[in-house]
Design an enzyme around this catalytic site. Structure first.
Site, PDB file in Angstrom:
ATOM      1  N   SER B 327       0.798  -1.227   0.000  1.00  0.00           N
ATOM      2  CA  SER B 327       0.000   0.000   0.000  1.00  0.00           C
ATOM      3  C   SER B 327       0.824   1.268   0.000  1.00  0.00           C
ATOM      4  O   SER B 327       0.285   2.365  -0.216  1.00  0.00           O
ATOM      5  CB  SER B 327      -0.929   0.005   1.219  1.00  0.00           C
ATOM      6  OG  SER B 327      -1.757  -1.135   1.162  1.00  0.00           O
ATOM      7  N   HIS B 370     -15.450   0.353   2.257  1.00  0.00           N
ATOM      8  CA  HIS B 370     -15.290   1.605   2.995  1.00  0.00           C
ATOM      9  C   HIS B 370     -16.377   2.600   2.678  1.00  0.00           C
ATOM     10  O   HIS B 370     -16.279   3.757   3.084  1.00  0.00           O
ATOM     11  CB  HIS B 370     -13.922   2.228   2.658  1.00  0.00           C
ATOM     12  CG  HIS B 370     -12.771   1.408   3.139  1.00  0.00           C
ATOM     13  ND1 HIS B 370     -12.339   1.415   4.450  1.00  0.00           N
ATOM     14  CD2 HIS B 370     -11.950   0.533   2.504  1.00  0.00           C
ATOM     15  CE1 HIS B 370     -11.301   0.607   4.595  1.00  0.00           C
ATOM     16  NE2 HIS B 370     -11.059   0.041   3.399  1.00  0.00           N
ATOM     17  N   CYS B 383      -7.678   2.239   0.939  1.00  0.00           N
ATOM     18  CA  CYS B 383      -8.766   1.510   0.297  1.00  0.00           C
ATOM     19  C   CYS B 383      -8.306   0.827  -0.985  1.00  0.00           C
ATOM     20  O   CYS B 383      -7.884   1.480  -1.934  1.00  0.00           O
ATOM     21  CB  CYS B 383      -9.899   2.507  -0.019  1.00  0.00           C
ATOM     22  SG  CYS B 383     -11.197   1.770  -1.025  1.00  0.00           S
TER      23      CYS B 383
END
Lengths: 367, 643
Positions: B327, B370, B383
């Protein structure tokens, strides 16, 4: 006082001054060079060589006073003793550096081949003198046998240099005695034909020396090293030399056997072409004087002996300078009167003594 | 005298032959004289040269190697003089007997003998080879009393390289060790053969290797008169060596120590860069090794242990080990979207918790999704669905072009050797990388994984720190460098290693500011908030998790249930302070689990020290399971391909 004066006069009465002057000059060169060659080792051999010279000088005086007729009487006993001792060496000799050259007497060691250098010309001169005016082919054959026995014994030791000198001394007697030219030429041809055979008889190290002479660079760190380093020493000496005690090849130990067999490289490096020229002139004078003495000698014995001994001096000088400067193979031959070493010097001075004796006793014979 | 005429004839013949002999003698002497003229006059120059080269030997004098100090002057590499016992094999009476004899006087261990044997194989017979190094004064005295028994054995004072901080920054500094055949070839190619005649050691790794020719200096030499045995007789002339240049690093030794200790022995790496200059502030590869072991020839068991250790301490992870960035890739993707106009910051998506692509479903790690997600939220909550869609919209070519521009998938040209290129996946990359046609095809599903930093993506911490540094400096690209300046100790002349940008990436400042704010949000309220709770400065960051293996359909990733080696790698990239960043870093802990769990606390300690001077009490703690930062979970319905 008078007695002493007479004794001295008597002692020096049989000197040949030209010969003496030449030999002293050569010895002087020898002392300078031996000093230079050995001083950098921390101890020089100068005093030892002076003693050697003094001893050999006394021997020379003694021999010079001995009339040729007396010398002739020593011919057979000396030769026989020499041969017996050489056989003794072959059977009981002491091996030094791979060669059986020495005979131990308990307190000292002697090298009988050295004796042979004098005994051989003496013996052959005596032999031809004995059959003077009646020389036939068989006499030359017997003379050859007399010559070959010790040569083969010395070759067996093995000592190429000494057998060469003995052989030369004997051959010169036979040559001067009148060996017919056709025989000489025939022998030359035969020797040429026998060369390949002789090659196989040589020891490995002797063969290597010959090969190395042909191409020193083939083994620059092995057998060729000596020749390469001595040629460098001579070449770098140039016209006037690097100066006494200044030879770098000498003082940094690049020259092998620098105070004995290779002393010429030391001399040549420090004195240059000028020194070499002087040395060659001195040897030429020595040989010229010797041959003159031979030519003037009254008996066949003294003629042959004087001529042969003189030509042996030449062989010494030529072979030594030839090997050090790289045009002859390395054989153990010292530079006469210059190289360090007592035995060789005594032998040489016996030769000089004989020449002086022959020259100073010639009138007595005539009378 | 029986017949007078006969006698006269004989005498004539004798005189003729004597004359002939005399002529021959003269001829022979003339030949000799000709030979002397040839040697002494014609060849005089040649033989003089030969005689001179016989007697004069050039002995190199080794220069002092340059020192290495950190940015504040802390010495990291220097030289010290010590006595060694050395043997010249050619001069001994017998090698084994000599060594056995020496062993009675000074301590010679089996490993000393082994090392000697190895060095012997590499050297020539007349070179002197150390059998013992660093003799004590007592041993020196004892040998001196017995030295007459050991021809060919000498005590020599030699300069040794020393790394006083031991393992500190070992991978960056590197080490020197004995020159081998390959080094020799390199030296010759570089035209340095003459300068290295007397040098026995050379930089092998790290700065010692990269700056070898700066550190080495110029050898001096002595003209020595030697005798035939090679012994020096006297010195004829001397040219002093020029010592090597000193290196002052950009590295901060204390910061480096703080960072290293924060790892607490865990495997991983950290790169910290000053984004305003490209200066590397800390370069950690954990675990480390002691470079001092290599200096006088590493002992076999030490080498064996370092080389075969499961944690691979010799590996410079910071520049060489690459991992999927997970991420931490997302802020870069977001910037790419803004820069290429594929997204505006305000555009929102609805996240159902998954993204369907063809017949495959890419999962978000938050079950149910989310909800409504804009760009800021996509970074703060990490996300996945947002980036699945974004990647699909941008396409692999755009992603690859933008990321390549940021510095990913290419060498940063840092000043230590051994840097990995990393993998920036693209159709071209696949073409180059694979052989079989079915492998060489790019599948559009692969683009989706790339979007969240998984897939083929693989970067070192150096590359990630470099890329982020390029971002926070508004596209000014500096070459990351460890050396600040090079000082000539003789002249005092100082050369700065460049601090000028090498290129400019076209980024809009408002886009960069937006990404910086979003990353600050991560620290304030997102996945980084726990690690940075109470920090007296504002930092921006992003956690990441790199998958070690893919979960099969229906499996749930439970860290505790997995063997350590199969746990995910933990990433954290960060910069601080947010407004005027002074430090950018990337941390990676191998098998450290979630990024927030292991990597972020390390970053916290480094920032704390660098920005407030606070020295931590111990290794960075692992925070408890933090939700919201899993890798991609792909539900594969046809088992098409995995990675």
């Amino acid at each position: 006082m008078k007695a002493i004066k007479r004794l001295l006069l008597n002692l020096f009465s049989h000197l040949d001054l030209p010969l003496l002057a030449i030999v002293l000059a050569l010895m002087g060169i020898g002392l300078l060079t031996v000093y230079s060659a050995t001083s950098s080792d921390g101890f020089d051999k100068l005093d030892k060589q002076i003693i050697n010279m003094a001893v050999s000088f006394v021997v020379m005086l003694a021999v010079a006073r001995t009339p040729p007729q007396t010398l002739m009487r020593f011919a057979v006993p000396l030769y026989v003793t020499g041969v017996v001792l050489l056989v003794g060496v072959a059977l009981f000799g002491v091996v030094v550096n791979g060669s059986r050259r020495w005979l131990s007497l308990g307190f000292t060691r002697i090298q009988p081949s050295e004796l042979m250098k004098i005994a051989m010309p003496l013996m052959l001169a005596w032999y031809f003198h004995k059959y003077e005016s009646a020389l036939k082919a068989r006499h030359f054959l017997i003379a050859s046998a007399i010559l070959m026995i010790p040569i083969l014994l010395v070759l067996k030791q093995p000592d190429l240099g000494t057998s060469l000198l003995i052989g030369a001394s004997g051959f010169f007697v036979i040559f001067l005695a009148g060996l017919p030219w056709k025989v000489i030429i025939g022998m030359g041809a035969a020797a040429g034909a026998a060369l390949p055979f002789a090659w196989t008889m040589l020891h490995d190290y002797q063969r290597r020396r010959v090969l190395t002479l042909l191409d020193p660079t083939s083994d620059p760190l092995g057998a060729g090293y000596h020749i390469i380093q001595s040629t460098i020493a001579i070449g770098s000496g140039g016209g006037l030399g690097k100066g006494w005690l200044n030879g770098t090849q000498t003082h940094l130990e690049f020259i092998p056997e620098k105070h004995t067999d290779f002393i010429f490289a030391v001399f040549s490096e420090e004195w240059g072409l000028l020194g070499n020229g002087i040395l060659l002139v001195l040897f030429t004078l020595l040989i010229g004087r010797g041959l003159a003495i031979a030519a003037a000698a009254p008996t066949l014995f003294s003629r042959l002996l004087a001529g042969a001994l003189t030509l042996v001096f030449f062989i010494y000088a030529f072979v030594n300078m030839g090997m050090v400067s790289g045009i002859l193979p390395v054989v153990g031959v010292p530079l006469p009167f210059v190289s360090y070493g007592g035995t060789a010097l005594v032998t040489l001075m016996v030769g000089i003594g004989v020449l002086m004796s022959i020259h100073t006793h010639r009138m007595l014979v005539k009378k | 005298m029986s017949d007078f005429y006969q006698n006269e004839q004989d005498i004539d013949r004798f005189r003729n032959r004597t004359l002939l002999a005399g002529v021959l003698v003269l001829l022979c002497f003339l030949v000799l004289f000709a030979r002397f003229v040839y040697l002494q006059i014609l060849q005089y120059d040649y033989y003089t040269t030969r005689a001179e080269s016989n007697r004069i030997s050039l002995v190199p004098i080794m220069p002092n190697r340059g020192n290495i100090i950190d940015r504040n002057g802390v010495v990291l590499a220097r030289n010290y003089s010590a006595f060694t016992l050395e043997i010249t094999p050619a001069k001994t009476m017998g090698l084994e007997e000599t060594i056995d004899g020496l062993a009675e006087i000074v301590e010679i261990e089996l490993k000393d003998r082994r090392r000697f044997k190895r060095l012997l194989e590499e050297s020539k017979n007349f070179e002197s080879i150390p059998i013992r190094t660093r003799l004590s004064d007592e041993e020196v005295a004892r040998f001196a009393a017995h030295r007459y028994r050991f021809p060919g054995v000498e005590i020599k004072a030699r300069l040794f390289r020393q790394y006083p901080e031991n393992t500190l920054a070992a991978h960056a500094i590197g080490y020197i060790s004995r020159i081998n055949t390959k080094d020799k070839e390199n030296i010759e190619t570089d035209g340095q053969a003459a300068n290295y005649k007397g040098t026995e050691q050379i930089g092998k790794v790290g700065l010692e290797a990269h700056y070898e020719y700066e550190l080495h200096g110029t050898a001096g030499y002595e003209q020595v008169e030697v005798d035939a045995g090679g012994r020096a007789v006297r010195i004829l002339s001397q040219t002093a060596p020029t010592p090597g240049n000193n290196l002052q690093l950009t590295l901060d030794a204390t910061l480096q120590r703080v960072a290293e200790q924060a790892f607490g022995g865990r495997r991983g790496s950290l790169t910290a860069i000053d984004p305003n200059t490209g200066a590397v502030l800390a370069l950690v590869s954990s675990p480390a090794f002691d470079p001092n072991l290599f200096v006088d020839g590493i002992r076999f068991d030490d080498w064996d242990e370092l080389n075969n250790h499961a944690d691979k301490p010799l590996l410079n992870r910071a520049i060489y080990s690459t991992y999927p960035p997970g991420s931490t890739f997302k802020p870069l993707m977001a910037l790419g979207a803004l820069t290429t106009g594929k997204r505006t910051a305000a555009q929102t998506i609805a996240d159902p918790g998954y993204f369907n692509f063809g017949n495959r479903r890419f999962m978000d790690d938050k079950v149910g999704g989310h909800g409504m997600v804009d760009m800021n939220k996509s970074i703060v909550v990490s996300c996945n669905t947002y980036y699945y869609m974004l990647a699909n919209d941008m396409g692999i070519d755009t992603i690859a072009r933008f990321m390549g521009d940021l510095g990913l998938g290419r060498k940063t040209e840092i000043d230590i050797p051994g840097e990995a290129t990393g993998i920036l996946p693209s159709p071209e990359w696949k073409q180059r990388r694979f052989k079989r046609p079915e492998q060489r095809k790019w599948y559009s599903g692969e683009t989706i994984s790339v979007g969240i930093g998984q897939g083929y993506n693989a970067y070192s911490t150096l590359q990630m720190a470099h890329a982020l540094s390029n971002v926070v400096s508004y596209g000014r690209v500096f070459r990351p460098h460890l050396v600040h300046s090079i000082t000539n100790p003789t002249t005092g002349e100082v050369r700065l290693v460049e601090a000028q940008p090498i290129r400019q990436i076209a980024l809009k400042p408002e886009h960069v500011d937006f990404i910086k704010r979003a990353m600050a949000g991560v620290v304030k309220e997102g996945t980084g908030s726990r690690a940075f709770a109470g920090a007296p400065y504002e930092s921006g960051g992003k956690t990441g998790t790199a998958q070690v293996f893919s979960l099969k359909s229906g499996q749930k990733y439970v860290a505790g249930a997995l063997k350590e080696k199969l746990r995910d790698h933990s990433w954290y990239v960060a910069f601080a302070p947010v407004d005027q960043p002074k430090i950018v870093l990337a941390v990676m802990v191998e098998n450290g689990g979630f990024g927030a769990q292991s990597a972020a606390p390390i970053a916290r300690q480094v920032f704390d020290y660098y920005l407030t001077g606070k020295v931590p009490g111990g290794p960075a703690p692992e925070t408890e399971n933090v939700e919201g930062d899993a890798g991609a979970v792909i539900e594969e319905e046809d088992g098409h391909e995995g990675h």
